[in-house]
Design a protein around this motif. Structure first.
Motif, PDB file in Angstrom:
ATOM      1  N   LEU A 192      82.029 -62.978   5.205  1.00 22.32           N
ATOM      2  CA  LEU A 192      82.035 -62.729   3.767  1.00 22.32           C
ATOM      3  C   LEU A 192      80.958 -63.540   3.060  1.00 22.32           C
ATOM      4  N   ILE A 193      80.897 -64.822   3.343  1.00 20.11           N
ATOM      5  CA  ILE A 193      79.917 -65.687   2.682  1.00 20.11           C
ATOM      6  C   ILE A 193      78.500 -65.348   3.136  1.00 20.11           C
ATOM      7  N   THR A 194      78.330 -65.032   4.410  1.00 20.58           N
ATOM      8  CA  THR A 194      77.001 -64.677   4.914  1.00 20.58           C
ATOM      9  C   THR A 194      76.514 -63.371   4.296  1.00 20.58           C
ATOM     10  N   SER A 195      77.398 -62.399   4.134  1.00 16.17           N
ATOM     11  CA  SER A 195      76.967 -61.150   3.499  1.00 16.17           C
ATOM     12  C   SER A 195      76.641 -61.346   2.031  1.00 16.17           C
ATOM     13  N   VAL A 196      77.337 -62.255   1.363  1.00 10.16           N
ATOM     14  CA  VAL A 196      76.998 -62.559  -0.031  1.00 10.16           C
ATOM     15  C   VAL A 196      75.623 -63.210  -0.110  1.00 10.16           C
ATOM     16  N   ILE A 197      75.337 -64.128   0.796  1.00 10.16           N
ATOM     17  CA  ILE A 197      74.025 -64.781   0.812  1.00 10.16           C
ATOM     18  C   ILE A 197      72.923 -63.773   1.130  1.00 10.16           C
ATOM     19  N   ALA A 198      73.151 -62.918   2.129  1.00 14.58           N
ATOM     20  CA  ALA A 198      72.138 -61.921   2.494  1.00 14.58           C
ATOM     21  C   ALA A 198      71.949 -60.905   1.379  1.00 14.58           C
ATOM     22  N   GLY A 199      73.022 -60.462   0.771  1.00 16.44           N
ATOM     23  CA  GLY A 199      72.907 -59.530  -0.349  1.00 16.44           C
ATOM     24  C   GLY A 199      72.190 -60.137  -1.528  1.00 16.44           C
ATOM     25  N   ASP A 200      72.470 -61.414  -1.781  1.00 20.08           N
ATOM     26  CA  ASP A 200      71.786 -62.101  -2.877  1.00 20.08           C
ATOM     27  C   ASP A 200      70.304 -62.291  -2.578  1.00 20.08           C
ATOM     28  N   ALA A 201      69.966 -62.463  -1.309  1.00 23.63           N
ATOM     29  CA  ALA A 201      68.554 -62.628  -0.949  1.00 23.63           C
ATOM     30  C   ALA A 201      67.767 -61.359  -1.250  1.00 23.63           C
ATOM     31  N   PHE A 202      68.367 -60.203  -0.986  1.00 18.98           N
ATOM     32  CA  PHE A 202      67.679 -58.936  -1.247  1.00 18.98           C
ATOM     33  C   PHE A 202      67.799 -58.519  -2.714  1.00 18.98           C
ATOM     34  N   ALA A 203      69.023 -58.523  -3.237  1.00 18.49           N
ATOM     35  CA  ALA A 203      69.232 -58.060  -4.605  1.00 18.49           C
ATOM     36  C   ALA A 203      68.653 -59.023  -5.628  1.00 18.49           C
ATOM     37  N   GLY A 204      68.615 -60.303  -5.279  1.00 16.75           N
ATOM     38  CA  GLY A 204      68.038 -61.279  -6.202  1.00 16.75           C
ATOM     39  C   GLY A 204      66.565 -61.028  -6.467  1.00 16.75           C
ATOM     40  N   GLU A 205      65.855 -60.540  -5.465  1.00 20.96           N
ATOM     41  CA  GLU A 205      64.437 -60.222  -5.649  1.00 20.96           C
ATOM     42  C   GLU A 205      64.261 -59.053  -6.618  1.00 20.96           C
ATOM     43  N   PHE A 206      65.122 -58.073  -6.493  1.00 24.08           N
ATOM     44  CA  PHE A 206      65.022 -56.923  -7.387  1.00 24.08           C
ATOM     45  C   PHE A 206      65.450 -57.283  -8.801  1.00 24.08           C
ATOM     46  N   SER A 207      66.495 -58.090  -8.942  1.00 23.63           N
ATOM     47  CA  SER A 207      66.971 -58.441 -10.285  1.00 23.63           C
ATOM     48  C   SER A 207      65.998 -59.364 -11.017  1.00 23.63           C
ATOM     49  N   GLN A 208      65.289 -60.205 -10.270  1.00 27.80           N
ATOM     50  CA  GLN A 208      64.302 -61.088 -10.900  1.00 27.80           C
ATOM     51  C   GLN A 208      62.945 -60.415 -11.052  1.00 27.80           C
ATOM     52  N   GLY A 209      62.798 -59.239 -10.458  1.00 24.44           N
ATOM     53  CA  GLY A 209      61.541 -58.512 -10.566  1.00 24.44           C
ATOM     54  C   GLY A 209      60.427 -59.065  -9.697  1.00 24.44           C
ATOM     55  N   THR A 210      60.768 -59.781  -8.651  1.00 22.56           N
ATOM     56  CA  THR A 210      59.743 -60.389  -7.795  1.00 22.56           C
ATOM     57  C   THR A 210      59.530 -59.645  -6.489  1.00 22.56           C
ATOM     58  N   MET A 211      60.286 -58.573  -6.242  1.00 17.43           N
ATOM     59  CA  MET A 211      60.123 -57.850  -4.984  1.00 17.43           C
ATOM     60  C   MET A 211      58.760 -57.164  -4.907  1.00 17.43           C
ATOM     61  N   ARG A 212      58.281 -56.638  -6.018  1.00 13.82           N
ATOM     62  CA  ARG A 212      56.958 -56.015  -6.015  1.00 13.82           C
ATOM     63  C   ARG A 212      55.873 -57.034  -5.699  1.00 13.82           C
ATOM     64  N   THR A 213      56.017 -58.210  -6.251  1.00 16.31           N
ATOM     65  CA  THR A 213      55.035 -59.260  -5.987  1.00 16.31           C
ATOM     66  C   THR A 213      55.048 -59.658  -4.516  1.00 16.31           C
ATOM     67  N   ILE A 214      56.231 -59.745  -3.941  1.00 13.04           N
ATOM     68  CA  ILE A 214      56.337 -60.122  -2.528  1.00 13.04           C
ATOM     69  C   ILE A 214      55.715 -59.051  -1.644  1.00 13.04           C
ATOM     70  N   LEU A 215      56.002 -57.786  -1.951  1.00 10.64           N
ATOM     71  CA  LEU A 215      55.497 -56.705  -1.110  1.00 10.64           C
ATOM     72  C   LEU A 215      54.004 -56.457  -1.300  1.00 10.64           C
ATOM     73  N   CYS A 216      53.395 -56.984  -2.353  1.00 11.16           N
ATOM     74  CA  CYS A 216      51.949 -56.846  -2.559  1.00 11.16           C
ATOM     75  C   CYS A 216      51.162 -57.901  -1.786  1.00 11.16           C
ATOM     76  N   ARG A 217      51.831 -58.900  -1.293  1.00  8.17           N
ATOM     77  CA  ARG A 217      51.164 -59.963  -0.542  1.00  8.17           C
ATOM     78  C   ARG A 217      50.825 -59.481   0.864  1.00  8.17           C
ATOM     79  N   PRO A 218      50.015 -60.215   1.598  1.00  3.06           N
ATOM     80  CA  PRO A 218      49.634 -59.761   2.933  1.00  3.06           C
ATOM     81  C   PRO A 218      50.762 -59.824   3.974  1.00  3.06           C
ATOM     82  N   VAL A 219      51.903 -60.350   3.605  1.00  6.50           N
ATOM     83  CA  VAL A 219      53.031 -60.385   4.529  1.00  6.50           C
ATOM     84  C   VAL A 219      53.647 -58.989   4.574  1.00  6.50           C
ATOM     85  N   GLY A 220      53.862 -58.463   5.762  1.00 11.93           N
ATOM     86  CA  GLY A 220      54.401 -57.120   5.922  1.00 11.93           C
ATOM     87  C   GLY A 220      55.862 -57.024   5.518  1.00 11.93           C
ATOM     88  N   ARG A 221      56.304 -55.802   5.282  1.00 19.11           N
ATOM     89  CA  ARG A 221      57.690 -55.576   4.881  1.00 19.11           C
ATOM     90  C   ARG A 221      58.675 -56.011   5.953  1.00 19.11           C
TER      91      ARG A 221
END
Length: 142
Positions: free
Chosen positions: A82-111
């Motif tokens: 339960l706690i691990t899924s909350v952490i993993a979900g927050d890692a992905f959803a937190g990027e979208f809610s803060q609007g930083t996922m586009r910035t991360i995916l524009c960097r040279p690091v692959g998806r």
């Protein structure tokens, strides 16, 4: 490999800079304290006698390691996923809610590296929670 390590380090900093991600450690410590109180006032003698068979015990067999063993089974089946899924979900959803996922995916690091870095952080958090659970059980029960 160097880009993956950089992505992993960035994810670790993000996850452990959020105070809400430390709730699991507090929950596991509270479970260890509650189980120590249960063992102190109502030890599970019936289960221990079934486990030992015909052996007899002199003294109190409920020590820190016994408490940790009784504590790890229910928490790793219910609370840890339960706690691990909350952490993993927050890692992905937190990027979208803060609007930083586009910035991360524009960097040279692959998806895939970003994805596996986030998954590795969730697995590392689960490992740290398990180690914390064992250490807190030994410290409180000892």
């Amino acid at each position: 490999m160097n880009l993956f390590c950089a992505a992993l380090k960035a994810e670790l900093v993000k996850v452990y800079s959020r105070p809400r991600n430390y709730v699991g450690f507090g929950l596991f410590f509270a479970l260890a304290a509650a189980l120590a109180l249960v063992f102190k006032y109502k030890p599970p003698w019936g289960e221990l006698h079934r486990f030992l068979g015909g052996f007899s015990i002199v003294g109190n067999p409920f020590n820190a390691l016994t408490m940790t063993r009784y504590m790890i089974a229910p928490t790793t089946y219910f609370f840890l996923p339960l706690i691990t899924s909350v952490i993993a979900g927050d890692a992905f959803a937190g990027e979208f809610s803060q609007g930083t996922m586009r910035t991360i995916l524009c960097r040279p690091v692959g998806r895939s590296r970003v994805f596996f870095a986030k998954c590795a952080v969730a697995m590392l958090h689960a490992l740290l929670l398990t180690l914390f659970l064992g250490v807190s059980g030994i410290v409180i029960g000892g």
